[in-house]
Design a protein around this motif. Structure first.
Motif, PDB file in Angstrom:
ATOM      1  N   GLU A   1       0.822  -1.208   0.000  1.00  0.00           N
ATOM      2  CA  GLU A   1       0.000   0.000   0.000  1.00  0.00           C
ATOM      3  C   GLU A   1       0.858   1.262   0.000  1.00  0.00           C
ATOM      4  O   GLU A   1       0.566   2.234  -0.713  1.00  0.00           O
ATOM      5  CB  GLU A   1      -0.920  -0.008   1.218  1.00  0.00           C
ATOM      6  CG  GLU A   1      -1.811   1.210   1.328  1.00  0.00           C
ATOM      7  CD  GLU A   1      -2.567   1.265   2.642  1.00  0.00           C
ATOM      8  OE1 GLU A   1      -3.300   2.249   2.847  1.00  0.00           O
ATOM      9  OE2 GLU A   1      -2.408   0.346   3.476  1.00  0.00           O
ATOM     10  N   LYS A   2       1.960   1.245   0.758  1.00  0.00           N
ATOM     11  CA  LYS A   2       2.794   2.439   0.891  1.00  0.00           C
ATOM     12  C   LYS A   2       3.503   2.815  -0.401  1.00  0.00           C
ATOM     13  O   LYS A   2       3.951   3.953  -0.558  1.00  0.00           O
ATOM     14  CB  LYS A   2       3.818   2.252   2.002  1.00  0.00           C
ATOM     15  CG  LYS A   2       4.874   1.195   1.718  1.00  0.00           C
ATOM     16  CD  LYS A   2       5.879   1.104   2.859  1.00  0.00           C
ATOM     17  CE  LYS A   2       6.955   0.072   2.583  1.00  0.00           C
ATOM     18  NZ  LYS A   2       7.939  -0.017   3.685  1.00  0.00           N
ATOM     19  N   ASP A   3       3.619   1.865  -1.348  1.00  0.00           N
ATOM     20  CA  ASP A   3       4.291   2.152  -2.620  1.00  0.00           C
ATOM     21  C   ASP A   3       3.386   2.871  -3.612  1.00  0.00           C
ATOM     22  O   ASP A   3       3.832   3.291  -4.680  1.00  0.00           O
ATOM     23  CB  ASP A   3       4.828   0.859  -3.239  1.00  0.00           C
ATOM     24  CG  ASP A   3       5.989   0.273  -2.433  1.00  0.00           C
ATOM     25  OD1 ASP A   3       6.598   1.031  -1.656  1.00  0.00           O
ATOM     26  OD2 ASP A   3       6.269  -0.933  -2.567  1.00  0.00           O
ATOM     27  N   GLY A   4       2.104   2.979  -3.316  1.00  0.00           N
ATOM     28  CA  GLY A   4       1.202   3.744  -4.162  1.00  0.00           C
ATOM     29  C   GLY A   4       0.629   2.968  -5.340  1.00  0.00           C
ATOM     30  O   GLY A   4       0.604   1.741  -5.350  1.00  0.00           O
ATOM     31  N   LYS A   5       0.178   3.718  -6.333  1.00  0.00           N
ATOM     32  CA  LYS A   5      -0.560   3.153  -7.460  1.00  0.00           C
ATOM     33  C   LYS A   5       0.293   2.212  -8.308  1.00  0.00           C
ATOM     34  O   LYS A   5       1.507   2.388  -8.418  1.00  0.00           O
ATOM     35  CB  LYS A   5      -1.092   4.276  -8.349  1.00  0.00           C
ATOM     36  CG  LYS A   5      -2.057   5.218  -7.651  1.00  0.00           C
ATOM     37  CD  LYS A   5      -2.473   6.358  -8.562  1.00  0.00           C
ATOM     38  CE  LYS A   5      -3.398   7.338  -7.846  1.00  0.00           C
ATOM     39  NZ  LYS A   5      -3.790   8.471  -8.722  1.00  0.00           N
TER      40      LYS A   5
ATOM     41  N   CYS B   1     -11.353   3.243  -7.245  1.00  0.00           N
ATOM     42  CA  CYS B   1      -9.976   2.824  -6.993  1.00  0.00           C
ATOM     43  C   CYS B   1      -9.238   2.486  -8.285  1.00  0.00           C
ATOM     44  O   CYS B   1      -8.024   2.308  -8.278  1.00  0.00           O
ATOM     45  CB  CYS B   1      -9.959   1.615  -6.061  1.00  0.00           C
ATOM     46  SG  CYS B   1     -10.824   0.174  -6.732  1.00  0.00           S
TER      47      CYS B   1
ATOM     48  N   THR C   1      -4.972   1.438 -13.990  1.00  0.00           N
ATOM     49  CA  THR C   1      -4.220   1.837 -12.797  1.00  0.00           C
ATOM     50  C   THR C   1      -5.071   1.574 -11.557  1.00  0.00           C
ATOM     51  O   THR C   1      -6.232   2.000 -11.499  1.00  0.00           O
ATOM     52  CB  THR C   1      -3.850   3.320 -12.865  1.00  0.00           C
ATOM     53  OG1 THR C   1      -3.033   3.554 -14.032  1.00  0.00           O
ATOM     54  CG2 THR C   1      -3.075   3.747 -11.622  1.00  0.00           C
TER      55      THR C   1
ATOM     56  N   ASN D   1      -5.371   1.943  -7.350  1.00  0.00           N
ATOM     57  CA  ASN D   1      -4.893   2.691  -6.187  1.00  0.00           C
ATOM     58  C   ASN D   1      -5.154   1.871  -4.923  1.00  0.00           C
ATOM     59  O   ASN D   1      -6.304   1.693  -4.515  1.00  0.00           O
ATOM     60  CB  ASN D   1      -5.615   4.036  -6.091  1.00  0.00           C
ATOM     61  CG  ASN D   1      -5.067   4.910  -4.979  1.00  0.00           C
ATOM     62  OD1 ASN D   1      -4.162   4.495  -4.235  1.00  0.00           O
ATOM     63  ND2 ASN D   1      -5.592   6.113  -4.846  1.00  0.00           N
TER      64      ASN D   1
ATOM     65  N   LEU E   1      -4.549   2.580  -1.814  1.00  0.00           N
ATOM     66  CA  LEU E   1      -4.625   3.358  -0.579  1.00  0.00           C
ATOM     67  C   LEU E   1      -5.851   2.966   0.243  1.00  0.00           C
ATOM     68  O   LEU E   1      -6.995   3.024  -0.248  1.00  0.00           O
ATOM     69  CB  LEU E   1      -4.668   4.848  -0.905  1.00  0.00           C
ATOM     70  CG  LEU E   1      -4.732   5.792   0.305  1.00  0.00           C
ATOM     71  CD1 LEU E   1      -3.476   5.673   1.148  1.00  0.00           C
ATOM     72  CD2 LEU E   1      -4.937   7.231  -0.150  1.00  0.00           C
TER      73      LEU E   1
ATOM     74  N   HIS F   1      -0.630   3.750   8.924  1.00  0.00           N
ATOM     75  CA  HIS F   1      -0.760   5.144   8.533  1.00  0.00           C
ATOM     76  C   HIS F   1      -0.398   6.065   9.705  1.00  0.00           C
ATOM     77  O   HIS F   1      -0.531   5.677  10.870  1.00  0.00           O
ATOM     78  CB  HIS F   1      -2.196   5.439   8.102  1.00  0.00           C
ATOM     79  CG  HIS F   1      -2.577   4.800   6.805  1.00  0.00           C
ATOM     80  ND1 HIS F   1      -2.949   5.519   5.697  1.00  0.00           N
ATOM     81  CD2 HIS F   1      -2.634   3.498   6.433  1.00  0.00           C
ATOM     82  CE1 HIS F   1      -3.237   4.693   4.704  1.00  0.00           C
ATOM     83  NE2 HIS F   1      -3.048   3.461   5.128  1.00  0.00           N
TER      84      HIS F   1
ATOM     85  N   GLU G   1      -4.152  10.570  10.427  1.00  0.00           N
ATOM     86  CA  GLU G   1      -4.999  10.294   9.267  1.00  0.00           C
ATOM     87  C   GLU G   1      -6.345   9.717   9.683  1.00  0.00           C
ATOM     88  O   GLU G   1      -7.389  10.057   9.119  1.00  0.00           O
ATOM     89  CB  GLU G   1      -4.288   9.346   8.301  1.00  0.00           C
ATOM     90  CG  GLU G   1      -3.169   9.991   7.523  1.00  0.00           C
ATOM     91  CD  GLU G   1      -2.643   9.088   6.424  1.00  0.00           C
ATOM     92  OE1 GLU G   1      -3.331   8.118   6.058  1.00  0.00           O
ATOM     93  OE2 GLU G   1      -1.527   9.343   5.940  1.00  0.00           O
TER      94      GLU G   1
END
Length: 231
Positions: free
Chosen positions: A28-32, A58, A79, A81, A83, A117, A121
């Motif tokens: 998740e932390k690496d993004g899309k 998403c 793509t 996401n 997150l 997170h 947040e």
């Protein structure tokens, strides 16, 4: 989409290099993450992609806009996401062609590994001594006699020590149901149920103060409000 596809047919001459792409394990932390499907026109007429639908916020798409002549290929980029979406996923993408008369179906899938997170947040309100919560006011809607309303209060200990938490009500409303004490491990994040069943129908708004104590020390207080019921 099922209802729309009743009026469409699969386009067998618009052939993808693969119908399913597996991203595998992603963080998740690496993004899309993105994948590009290549679809070849094996027919005798040009193919125009009218739209590509992903049906989920998403997932976003990009695609070749020009007509694809026989023997040529189009590209569809999908793509995803990750997150705040931990765990396994499988998302369908529908490539609509011929002005909405034909379609080709594609899928992306994978498994998202979540990460911790930053506390603010999900727990934006700081009460002091490392205590964070997701609400500033515990607000109950209008309730008739006997009706109940329940929600979750999210609580976080943003310290490296054990947190002994105590809630004191002023005045001492016994109808409000929630734990009076709680112990959180270092960096622990949890949630508790807060419930209220109206003992009678009230014609005016009421409120009490909820005073948290962290390891015996009073921190910022919060309000609990009970909205007036419609009589």
């Amino acid at each position: 989409m099922a209802a729309a596809q009743d009026n469409m047919r699969p386009l067998t001459t618009f052939v993808p290099d693969s119908k399913v792409h597996d991203f595998g394990v992603i963080k998740e932390k690496d993004g899309k993450v993105s994948h590009q499907f290549v679809l070849r026109n094996t027919g005798k007429s040009p193919v125009v992609i009218s739209d590509v639908t992903a049906w989920c916020g998403c997932t976003t798409v990009g695609y070749t806009k020009r007509p694809v002549r026989p023997g040529e290929s189009a590209k569809v980029t999908v793509t995803y996401n990750p997150l705040s979406r931990p765990g396994k996923f499988s998302k369908e993408v529908v490539v609509i062609t011929g002005g909405g008369t034909t379609y080709t179906r594609l899928w992306v899938k994978g498994n998202v590994i979540a990460y911790q997170h930053p506390v603010r947040e999900d727990y934006p309100y700081e009460y002091g001594e490392g205590l964070f919560m997701n609400l500033k006011v515990l607000s109950f809607p209008p309730l008739q006699k006997g009706e109940q309303y329940v929600f979750n209060l999210m609580i976080a200990n943003d310290t490296d020590r054990t947190m002994n938490l105590k809630f004191v009500r002023r005045p001492d409303n016994r109808v409000l149901k929630m734990p009076a004490t709680l112990q959180l491990k270092p960096r622990e994040r949890t949630k508790i149920k807060v419930a209220y069943r109206a003992p009678q129908t009230y014609g005016r708004q009421r409120w009490i103060v909820l005073q948290p104590y962290v390891n015996g020390k009073a921190v910022k207080s919060m309000k609990v409000t009970f909205a007036a019921s419609r009589l």
